[in-house]
Write an enzyme that holds these catalytic residues in place. Structure first.
Site, mmCIF file in Angstrom:
data_model
loop_
_atom_site.group_PDB
_atom_site.id
_atom_site.type_symbol
_atom_site.label_atom_id
_atom_site.label_comp_id
_atom_site.label_asym_id
_atom_site.label_seq_id
_atom_site.Cartn_x
_atom_site.Cartn_y
_atom_site.Cartn_z
ATOM 1 N N GLU A 65 78.574 -12.046 13.779
ATOM 2 C CA GLU A 65 78.127 -12.170 15.170
ATOM 3 C C GLU A 65 76.691 -12.675 15.173
ATOM 4 O OE1 GLU A 65 80.419 -9.067 17.943
ATOM 5 O OE2 GLU A 65 79.105 -8.109 16.518
ATOM 6 N N ARG A 108 68.485 -5.647 20.455
ATOM 7 C CA ARG A 108 69.408 -5.078 19.466
ATOM 8 C C ARG A 108 70.234 -6.160 18.780
ATOM 9 N NH1 ARG A 108 75.046 -3.495 20.024
ATOM 10 N NH2 ARG A 108 74.813 -4.454 22.061
ATOM 11 N N HIS A 121 73.791 -5.967 29.584
ATOM 12 C CA HIS A 121 74.749 -5.463 28.589
ATOM 13 C C HIS A 121 74.288 -4.195 27.896
ATOM 14 C CE1 HIS A 121 77.862 -5.712 25.533
ATOM 15 N NE2 HIS A 121 76.970 -5.817 24.564
ATOM 16 N N ARG A 127 71.032 -12.857 20.364
ATOM 17 C CA ARG A 127 71.512 -12.908 21.740
ATOM 18 C C ARG A 127 70.478 -13.294 22.794
ATOM 19 N NH1 ARG A 127 74.957 -7.566 22.017
ATOM 20 N NH2 ARG A 127 76.420 -8.759 20.793
ATOM 21 N N HIS A 184 73.977 -10.006 27.736
ATOM 22 C CA HIS A 184 74.944 -10.640 26.834
ATOM 23 C C HIS A 184 75.159 -12.062 27.323
ATOM 24 C CE1 HIS A 184 78.408 -11.472 24.385
ATOM 25 N NE2 HIS A 184 78.291 -10.294 23.781
HETATM 26 P P1 FAD Z 1 79.059 5.705 26.076
HETATM 27 O O1 FAD Z 1 80.140 5.285 25.181
HETATM 28 O O2 FAD Z 1 78.737 4.862 27.233
HETATM 29 O O3 FAD Z 1 79.341 7.183 26.528
HETATM 30 C C1 FAD Z 1 78.551 7.818 27.495
HETATM 31 C C2 FAD Z 1 79.271 9.041 27.979
HETATM 32 O O4 FAD Z 1 78.432 9.810 28.819
HETATM 33 C C3 FAD Z 1 80.509 8.742 28.798
HETATM 34 O O5 FAD Z 1 81.489 9.660 28.406
HETATM 35 C C4 FAD Z 1 80.060 9.014 30.236
HETATM 36 O O6 FAD Z 1 81.100 9.343 31.113
HETATM 37 C C5 FAD Z 1 79.140 10.185 29.995
HETATM 38 N N1 FAD Z 1 78.152 10.419 31.043
HETATM 39 C C6 FAD Z 1 77.323 9.545 31.651
HETATM 40 N N2 FAD Z 1 76.543 10.189 32.545
HETATM 41 C C7 FAD Z 1 76.880 11.497 32.505
HETATM 42 C C8 FAD Z 1 76.446 12.655 33.192
HETATM 43 N N3 FAD Z 1 75.486 12.634 34.129
HETATM 44 N N4 FAD Z 1 77.024 13.835 32.896
HETATM 45 C C9 FAD Z 1 78.014 13.925 31.978
HETATM 46 N N5 FAD Z 1 78.467 12.848 31.304
HETATM 47 C C10 FAD Z 1 77.900 11.655 31.550
HETATM 48 N N6 FAD Z 1 78.321 -2.166 20.509
HETATM 49 C C11 FAD Z 1 78.634 -2.415 19.226
HETATM 50 O O7 FAD Z 1 78.012 -1.863 18.319
HETATM 51 N N7 FAD Z 1 79.668 -3.255 18.946
HETATM 52 C C12 FAD Z 1 80.391 -3.885 19.898
HETATM 53 O O8 FAD Z 1 81.306 -4.620 19.594
HETATM 54 C C13 FAD Z 1 80.052 -3.646 21.254
HETATM 55 N N8 FAD Z 1 80.739 -4.248 22.258
HETATM 56 C C14 FAD Z 1 80.483 -3.876 23.542
HETATM 57 C C15 FAD Z 1 81.285 -4.390 24.569
HETATM 58 C C16 FAD Z 1 81.097 -3.956 25.864
HETATM 59 C C17 FAD Z 1 81.975 -4.507 26.962
HETATM 60 C C18 FAD Z 1 80.092 -3.005 26.156
HETATM 61 C C19 FAD Z 1 79.879 -2.508 27.552
HETATM 62 C C20 FAD Z 1 79.278 -2.515 25.148
HETATM 63 C C21 FAD Z 1 79.471 -2.946 23.845
HETATM 64 N N9 FAD Z 1 78.692 -2.459 22.805
HETATM 65 C C22 FAD Z 1 79.003 -2.742 21.511
HETATM 66 C C23 FAD Z 1 77.683 -1.439 23.067
HETATM 67 C C24 FAD Z 1 78.283 -0.076 22.730
HETATM 68 O O9 FAD Z 1 79.628 -0.057 23.130
HETATM 69 C C25 FAD Z 1 77.556 1.044 23.440
HETATM 70 O O10 FAD Z 1 76.172 0.891 23.313
HETATM 71 C C26 FAD Z 1 77.976 2.369 22.817
HETATM 72 O O11 FAD Z 1 79.366 2.512 22.886
HETATM 73 C C27 FAD Z 1 77.294 3.492 23.541
HETATM 74 O O12 FAD Z 1 77.846 4.704 23.097
HETATM 75 P P2 FAD Z 1 77.325 6.043 23.727
HETATM 76 O O13 FAD Z 1 78.118 7.133 23.135
HETATM 77 O O14 FAD Z 1 75.855 6.087 23.628
HETATM 78 O O15 FAD Z 1 77.640 5.889 25.288
HETATM 79 C C1 SIN Z 2 80.321 -8.394 21.440
HETATM 80 O O1 SIN Z 2 81.443 -8.157 20.994
HETATM 81 O O2 SIN Z 2 79.878 -9.524 21.641
HETATM 82 C C2 SIN Z 2 79.434 -7.234 21.743
HETATM 83 C C3 SIN Z 2 78.839 -6.762 20.507
HETATM 84 C C4 SIN Z 2 77.682 -5.843 20.781
HETATM 85 O O3 SIN Z 2 77.265 -5.668 21.911
HETATM 86 O O4 SIN Z 2 77.172 -5.307 19.800
#
Ligand code: FAD
Ligand code: SIN
Length: 535
Positions: A123, A387, A352, A293, A244
């Site tokens: 990537e 990032r 993003h 990016r 993104h």
């Molecule tokens: P999340 O997975 O967002 O989880 C947050 C949690 O907190 C959820 O369960 C939510 O409901 C809960 N929450 C929020 N507010 C509250 C509250 N007030 N009280 C209780 N619960 C709450 N990263 C990569 O490394 N590789 C990738 O390929 C990639 N692709 C991506 C594609 C997309 C479409 C997106 C949106 C992001 C992508 N990212 C990728 C980024 C990555 O997915 C996220 O940064 C990562 O999953 C965040 O994980 P997290 O556990 O911190 O938060």
């Molecule tokens: C993507 O698949 O392009 C998202 C990857 C990332 O946000 O790390």
């Protein structure tokens, strides 16, 4: 300062409270359980909601032949544009491979090559193929599935869904000793209540909903960063919002979550074309379409501005096995009337990822005793000003394990929440749309003092729309408001262009800005800004 909410009507207890059920929250909870402490995991919607399940491209880790953590570190530092905390990057890249192996041992299944090895793709910003993926472009869904299955198998982790964390409870000594919650439930735990604990971990994900168009799901309203601010914790690097480059363009008037076209599609050879059908990344960066990016997003933004067309094109027609390699993206393109095997895909940048967040040390500990932050909510310093792709899922795995180890080692006794006399704060849900528009207009991919001041003055006006009616929508709107304010304040402060922060009035980076901008809120809602040299 605290969110206006009803008096707590019930109380529950666990050694540790984890807020959020994405990769960060689930990993932290599982690692804490290994020590025998009890865990209460609360999540504001269904347990699988959040950015994690939407992740497409994959997880970056130096697992391929000839790859090393050191090379992964170099790519991470370059993407971070001089603002990464090197110690945090060292932790991420050196503990990453083991964290991924552990995830595989927990049941996550990654795609394999024809020879049976884990298939690795590339990537933006990576000089090597080092991205593991699952289900083609459904990596996050597989990570989420595997971790959730492990959590659901552990009777020592209690999960409460539809439980929105409102504010931290602090003891007389200022340590976090629980949270207030609003639960949409049944029976004894319904409405506002208190969950008491010896340590609190915020893992609430990103804040993409601060902008009109985002790849983030509806739950990404930055609640955890706002909660931490109200508890007196420091936040850092919040001006570095990653846009993104290739989000499916539908219509500029369609707001909220937009379908992502993974960078891995460019990793497999797709090309970016302008409205004249020319490749515009040639001559802009040696990595062309796979430049970091921020660089690709800026070039797309320039093309859009120059041509007046609202998007550019992604040509993926040369990827012969597109439907099999990218099944999720194939379906979302088809649902929007595009066949990516024969047609160009219209794409434009959208918000993003938040590279900044709650300022934490290498053990995920915030500046408030007993309060930790993990995943996208946290600012470990590993991402700097931008990032590197696929380092986010990895960060949740690595720092979730470190937080758990630190909690197990240092957890204190039970403390009693002190009376909280700080001011109540609540804004009307009707601020959300104008706030998102103002942020996209003035604090988006490109910013200037003029545009940021315009957004700041809209925010000032919106801040007057107070409410006395607590609801999910008004709590989320109030959180979005605090974050938008923090982003604009930091973006105004940083008078240079660096990583994902692009100031048209200060187009160069300057060594004097190799500092981290840190913000805090006092109990009466007054902001304090300071800076720290980047280590
Ligand atoms: P999340 O997975 O967002 O989880 C947050 C949690 O907190 C959820 O369960 C939510 O409901 C809960 N929450 C929020 N507010 C509250 C509250 N007030 N009280 C209780 N619960 C709450 N990263 C990569 O490394 N590789 C990738 O390929 C990639 N692709 C991506 C594609 C997309 C479409 C997106 C949106 C992001 C992508 N990212 C990728 C980024 C990555 O997915 C996220 O940064 C990562 O999953 C965040 O994980 P997290 O556990 O911190 O938060
Ligand atoms: C993507 O698949 O392009 C998202 C990857 C990332 O946000 O790390």
């Amino acid at each position: 300062m605290k969110l206006l909410a009803g008096q707590p009507g019930w109380t529950t207890k666990a050694d540790v409270i984890v807020i959020g059920s994405g990769v960060a929250g689930l990993t932290t909870a599982l690692n804490i359980r290994a020590s025998g402490l009890s865990v209460l995991l609360v999540t504001k919607s269904r347990v699988d909601e959040g950015s994690t399940k939407w992740a497409q491209g994959g997880i970056a880790a130096a697992l391929g032949p000839g790859d090393t953590p050191d090379q992964h570190k170099k790519d991470t530092l370059i993407a971070g544009a001089g603002l990464c905390d090197e110690a945090a990057v060292d932790v991420l890249v050196s503990e990453g491979p083991e964290a991924v192996r552990k995830l595989i041992a927990q049941g996550a299944v990654f795609d394999k090559s024809e020879t049976g090895e884990i298939a690795l793709t590339r990537e933006g910003g990576h000089l090597r193929n080092r991205i593991l993926h699952a289900g083609g472009d459904a990596t996050g869904a597989e990570v989420s599935r595997a971790l959730l299955a492990a959590v659901q198998n552990d009777s020592g982790i209690e999960v409460i869904e539809h439980a929105l964390a409102l504010d931290a409870l602090l003891s007389e000594s200022g340590a976090a000793c629980g949270v207030t919650l609003h639960v949409i439930g049944a029976g004894s735990r319904d409405g506002v209540g208190r969950a008491l604990a010896r340590a609190v971990v915020i893992a609430t994900g990103g804040l993409g909903q601060v902008y009109s168009q985002t790849t983030n799901p509806a739950v990404s309203t930055g609640d955890g960063v706002a909660l931490a601010l109200r508890a007196g914790a420091a936040v850092a690097d919040v001006e570095f919002i990653q846009f993104h480059p290739t989000v499916l363009w539908r219509d500029s008037s369609v707001g909220g979550q937009q379908p992502l076209i993974s960078e891995a599609v460019r990793g497999e050879g797709a090309l970016l074309l302008n409205h004249r059908g020319e490749r515009f990344m040639i001559g802009k960066h040696p990595l062309l379409e796979l430049a970091p990016r921020d660089i690709v997003a800026k070039e797309i933004f320039n093309q859009i501005k120059e041509s007046g067309n609202p998007h550019v094109w992604l040509d993926a027609t040369a990827i012969a096995d597109f439907p099999e390699r990218f099944p999720t993206i194939f379906l979302s393109c088809k649902a929007n009337g595009i066949d990516p095997t024969t047609q160009l895909i219209p794409v434009s940048p959208a918000s993003h990822y938040a590279s900044g967040g709650v300022l934490v040390d290498l053990n995920g500990h915030s500046t408030v005793p007993g309060l930790y932050a993990c995943g996208e909510t946290a600012c470990t310093g590993a991402h700097g000003a931008n990032r590197l792709a696929s380092n986010s899922l990895l960060e949740g795995l690595v720092f979730g394990a470190r937080i758990a180890a630190n909690i197990v080692e240092t957890i204190g006794d039970w403390e009693v929440p002190a009376e909280d006399y700080s001011m109540d704060f609540l804004l009307s849900p009707n601020i959300e749309l104008p706030l998102q528009l103002a942020m996209s207009q003035g604090a988006g991919v490109m910013r200037s003092e003029t545009s940021l001041n315009e957004t700041a003055s809209v925010l000032t006006q919106l801040g007057e729309r107070t409410s006395t009616e607590p609801s999910l929508e008004s709590w989320e709107a109030s959180n979005l408001y605090l974050l938008a304010t923090a982003i604009v304040r930091s973006a105004l402060e940083r008078k240079e262009t660096r990583g994902s922060h692009w100031r048209t009035d200060y187009p160069e980076s300057s060594d004097s800005w190799r500092i981290r901008i840190i913000q805090e809120l006092d109990r009466n809602g007054n902001w304090r800004t300071r800076s720290e040299e980047v280590k």
